[in-house]
Design a protein around this motif. Structure first.
Motif, mmCIF file in Angstrom:
data_model
loop_
_atom_site.group_PDB
_atom_site.id
_atom_site.type_symbol
_atom_site.label_atom_id
_atom_site.label_comp_id
_atom_site.label_asym_id
_atom_site.label_seq_id
_atom_site.Cartn_x
_atom_site.Cartn_y
_atom_site.Cartn_z
ATOM 1 N N LEU A 58 0.853 -1.208 0.000
ATOM 2 C CA LEU A 58 0.000 0.000 0.000
ATOM 3 C C LEU A 58 0.882 1.249 0.000
ATOM 4 O O LEU A 58 0.609 2.198 0.711
ATOM 5 C CB LEU A 58 -0.847 0.008 1.276
ATOM 6 N N TYR A 78 11.692 5.658 -5.537
ATOM 7 C CA TYR A 78 10.233 5.649 -5.385
ATOM 8 C C TYR A 78 9.699 4.246 -5.669
ATOM 9 O O TYR A 78 10.310 3.489 -6.427
ATOM 10 C CB TYR A 78 9.600 6.646 -6.353
ATOM 11 N N PHE A 90 6.077 15.022 -8.092
ATOM 12 C CA PHE A 90 7.079 14.804 -7.048
ATOM 13 C C PHE A 90 8.203 13.886 -7.504
ATOM 14 O O PHE A 90 9.319 13.986 -7.023
ATOM 15 C CB PHE A 90 6.413 14.233 -5.797
ATOM 16 N N ILE A 143 6.654 15.715 7.214
ATOM 17 C CA ILE A 143 6.091 14.498 6.616
ATOM 18 C C ILE A 143 4.570 14.608 6.475
ATOM 19 O O ILE A 143 3.990 14.149 5.491
ATOM 20 C CB ILE A 143 6.504 13.261 7.450
ATOM 21 N N TYR A 144 3.952 15.260 7.458
ATOM 22 C CA TYR A 144 2.484 15.418 7.385
ATOM 23 C C TYR A 144 2.104 16.452 6.321
ATOM 24 O O TYR A 144 1.099 16.292 5.639
ATOM 25 C CB TYR A 144 1.931 15.804 8.756
ATOM 26 N N ARG A 175 3.763 16.918 3.649
ATOM 27 C CA ARG A 175 3.918 16.225 2.375
ATOM 28 C C ARG A 175 2.718 15.321 2.097
ATOM 29 O O ARG A 175 2.179 15.295 0.986
ATOM 30 C CB ARG A 175 5.209 15.401 2.381
ATOM 31 N N LEU A 176 2.300 14.580 3.118
ATOM 32 C CA LEU A 176 1.149 13.689 2.916
ATOM 33 C C LEU A 176 -0.082 14.478 2.492
ATOM 34 O O LEU A 176 -0.846 14.043 1.629
ATOM 35 C CB LEU A 176 0.838 12.922 4.210
ATOM 36 N N LEU A 192 0.233 15.840 -1.115
ATOM 37 C CA LEU A 192 0.018 14.751 -2.069
ATOM 38 C C LEU A 192 -1.471 14.459 -2.202
ATOM 39 O O LEU A 192 -1.999 14.304 -3.300
ATOM 40 C CB LEU A 192 0.746 13.482 -1.603
ATOM 41 N N LYS A 225 -3.835 15.352 -5.422
ATOM 42 C CA LYS A 225 -4.585 14.343 -6.171
ATOM 43 C C LYS A 225 -6.056 14.721 -6.297
ATOM 44 O O LYS A 225 -6.769 14.210 -7.148
ATOM 45 C CB LYS A 225 -4.446 12.978 -5.495
ATOM 46 N N ASP A 253 -5.154 4.837 1.126
ATOM 47 C CA ASP A 253 -3.745 4.400 1.018
ATOM 48 C C ASP A 253 -3.138 3.959 2.346
ATOM 49 O O ASP A 253 -3.820 3.493 3.251
ATOM 50 C CB ASP A 253 -2.895 5.428 0.250
ATOM 51 N N ILE A 254 -1.852 4.147 2.479
ATOM 52 C CA ILE A 254 -1.123 3.595 3.622
ATOM 53 C C ILE A 254 -1.574 4.214 4.955
ATOM 54 O O ILE A 254 -1.491 3.583 6.004
ATOM 55 C CB ILE A 254 0.398 3.806 3.384
ATOM 56 N N TYR A 269 -1.422 15.844 12.032
ATOM 57 C CA TYR A 269 -2.164 15.835 10.761
ATOM 58 C C TYR A 269 -3.035 17.095 10.666
ATOM 59 O O TYR A 269 -3.103 17.739 9.634
ATOM 60 C CB TYR A 269 -3.066 14.600 10.678
#
Lengths: 230, 463
Positions: free
Chosen positions: A86, A131, B262, B279-280, B282-283, B286, B290, B343-344, B355
């Motif tokens: 995932l 990636y 990216f 990191i958050y 970036r998430l 993304l 989308k 997703d993940i 977040y």
């Protein structure tokens, strides 16, 4: 000590019964093989335990944390290796490891040490800044596997653990699972490769049409009955 | 030798079959929700409501003043519509090519029919169906209200004119890069601002002339540089994404998206600063990237709403801003909640406050284009109140975002927290904002809302 308690769990979508009155528990340091034919409800049950699917009724607790009452602590207690990776297309391999490390509250030192070890074991050392799209399916599965192994959670759930892995990676994963179990982690393995499960599992639980058909010690397990009489 | 093929026959055959299939699907979907008894009751209730309100009731007399008001505004601001209407088509160009060219039309072009002709058929069919809808709506308005028929017809004519002359620009804009689309939205926004501030007729006519020139230039290369995969996907989506059927089947159609920006930038390959919020961020970028079409549609709709409010008058503008803040923050909630089911991220434990804070930053950045109509309002209504009004807008916006996201965080975490007090506070803040056109002194309430906002920021959070 009970790590996982699944009590009378049901999952319905409208009138369709996906999981019906499933109950079982799992002790620390024990491995449960979750078996059944395609469509038996294994993945649905796993996703319900994960909290990805909302259960219709019942209770699920991990290390005493109830899924309905304390979801954030509950989720901290389990990690999961899905059948299909995932991964996020736009995050590199290392960034995935960082995401897992931060989500499970690992210190930077813990993360670096574990990444170094697992990456060497799964032979991914030169792929850290790649990636997922640049990796083969097997390599993506290795990345996903490392992600889930990074935290030391009380419960580890693995859906088709050896899917896409080469023979060396399979052996290495078995070693790591045994190591985790020795450390007190409870493991659920959902698989079709019964011979592999027999070597690792202590118990089995067989699902059929969303219900528990059989359960017991792995030594008593013989063969999954054919879905039809043909 | 074979007879030349008739495109008309082939095209109408496809449309007829498509219609039959859609009717069949609608019937099946309706069958899930409504049986014959319920349908009969619904018809009776609908008929009774219509007859009692519009025919037996003194509908026209009751709303006489409103109709006079609408008529007056409609006549005074008629030319402003010239600049406002294109926003709709430019905004739609992010997700819709404007002419439905589905995989069926594409397959038809594999047979001995010209693709350009098929495109024209699709465009004409679209215009005709729009004309029928507008005519029916117009007829009802003329029949049920006291608005002059000429005014209604003039508006219908204008809307229909734009439906036709914006078809080619929307089609070509749909094929362009995202940056060009964003540029077009900003450009049309600026043109509107100039229109509001200067001569609406002149600016409107100039914009109309530019659109006509674009039709001539782009019309010559209509099918050049077309991303057919994208166009046919959008066409299939437009045809087969039926709300009722989606609801009944529980399956929602989604358009395929490719997002690879990216992957091309080396900087993004670097590991994150461990333990920070990067990191958050970036998430979220993304995820929001989308869903950029939805975001741009939201922005477009909110900007259009504010321009319409500005068009109605400065008193209504504040009501428009209050509604815009509500719509924007509620949409933010939908984006935020959905993130934890894809997703993940769905299988990970969630540091919800990280977040939330990272998401809030992005939602603040994304709201920057809303300053276009707000600036237009400020320039055209400048007074010493304006800085205070800005402070009120800002404080209500920040407070709304904080309250709705805090509630969403507790819902995602399945924490049982009572949010009634906060929701009431949010309602009061929005009402205060909406009424400052009538009671200017309420503007000073920003002091309270800012204080509450900063107090809430300091409150303990989830682990």
């Amino acid at each position: 000590m009970k790590i996982l308690e699944v009590i009378n769990v049901n999952k319905y979508i409208k009138d369709a019964r996906l999981i019906h009155n499933v109950s079982f528990s799992l002790e620390a340091g024990k491995v449960l093989g979750l078996v059944g034919h395609n469509g038996a409800g294994k993945s649905t049950l796993i996703k319900t335990i994960m909290g990805v699917f909302e259960k219709t009724a019942g209770e699920i607790r991990i290390s005493g944390y109830d899924q309905d009452d304390n979801l954030l602590s509950y989720k901290q207690c389990l990690s999961y290796i899905p059948e299909e990776p995932l991964l996020v297309t736009e995050l590199t391999v290392m960034q995935h490891f960082q995401l897992y490390g931060m989500s499970y509250g690992l210190s930077k030192q813990e993360l670096d040490e574990r990444v170094e070890r697992y990456v060497a074991g799964f032979e991914l050392g030169d792929k850290l800044n790649d990636y997922p799209d640049a990796l083969s399916k097997g390599m993506r599965q290795k990345v996903q596997t490392i992600c889930a192994l990074l935290p030391n959670t009380p419960l580890l759930i693995i859906d088709e653990p050896f899917m896409g892995l080469d023979i060396y990676a399979m052996d290495y994963l078995v070693t790591l699972i045994k190591e985790k179990v020795a450390g007190g982690t409870a493991v659920i393995l959902s698989t079709h490769q019964l011979e592999r499960v027999k070597d690792i599992a202590d118990y089995y639980l067989m699902l059929q049409e969303g219900e528990v058909q059989e359960e017991g010690s792995i030594a008593d397990f013989e063969v999954i009955q054919r879905r039809t009489n043909v | 030798m074979n007879q030349p093929a008739s495109l008309h026959k082939a095209y109408t055959f496809i449309r007829r079959q498509r219609m039959r299939k859609k009717i069949k699907l609608y019937k099946m979907a309706l069958g899930v929700f409504i049986d014959k008894t319920i349908a009969t009751y619904l018809l009776l209730i609908g008929g009774y409501t219509f007859v009692s309100v519009f025919i037996l009731g003194d509908f026209q007399e009751t709303f006489h003043d409103t109709f006079v008001f609408v008529e007056q505004f409609g006549q005074e601001r008629f030319w402003l519509i010239l600049t406002i209407l294109p926003i709709r088509y430019v905004n739609q160009a992010f997700t819709k090519p404007g002419v439905i060219f589905s995989s069926s039309e594409f397959q038809l072009a594999m047979l001995p029919y010209k693709r350009l002709k098929i495109w024209l058929y699709s465009a004409v069919v679209k215009w005709l169906s729009q004309l029928v809808i507008l005519s029916v709506v117009g007829a009802f308005i003329i029949w049920l209200t006291t608005l002059p028929a000429m005014l209604v017809l003039a508006y219908i004519g204008l809307i229909m004119l734009y439906n036709i002359i914006m078809t080619i620009p929307q089609w070509k804009l749909y094929q362009k890069h995202l940056i060009i689309k964003i540029g077009a939205v900003i450009l049309v926004g600026i043109v509107n601002m100039i229109g509001v501030l200067t001569q609406p007729v002149l600016v409107g006519v100039l914009l109309l002339s530019v659109i006509l020139v674009l039709n001539i230039i782009w019309g010559r290369k209509l099918l050049a540089d077309v991303d057919w995969k994208k166009v046919t996907e959008a066409g299939d989506f437009a045809i087969w994404s039926m709300l009722l059927v989606n609801r009944a089947s529980g399956i929602t159609m989604k358009q395929d998206r490719l997002y690879s920006i990216f992957e091309k930038i080396k900087l993004f390959k670097e590991p994150f600063l461990y333990g920070g919020r990067a990191i958050y961020r970036r998430l979220w970028i993304l995820y929001l990237g989308k869903n950029y079409q939805l975001l741009l549609q939201l922005l477009g709709a909110v900007i259009a709403l504010m321009f319409v409010a500005l068009y109605l008058g400065d008193v209504y503008f504040h009501i428009g801003v209050a509604i815009s803040i509500y719509v924007y923050t509620q949409s933010a909630v939908a984006f935020f909640t959905r993130r934890f089911h894809v997703d993940i991220v769905q299988i990970l434990p969630w540091a919800l406050n990280d977040y939330k804070d990272a998401f809030k930053e992005w939602m603040l950045y994304i709201s920057i284009p809303l300053f276009i109509p707000i600036s237009a309002y400020a320039v055209s209504n400048w007074s010493f109140w304006i800085p205070l009004i800005f402070l009120l807008y800002g404080s209500v916006f920040l407070l709304s975002l904080e309250i709705v996201l805090a509630k969403t965080v507790s819902l995602v975490a399945k924490e049982r927290v009572n949010h009634f007090g906060n929701e009431m506070l949010l309602l009061v803040a929005l009402i205060c904002l909406a009424v400052i056109g009538y009671v200017p002194v309420v503007t000073f309430s920003f002091v309270v809302f800012l204080w509450v906002y900063f107090k809430k920021r300091k409150q303990p959070k989830f682990a």
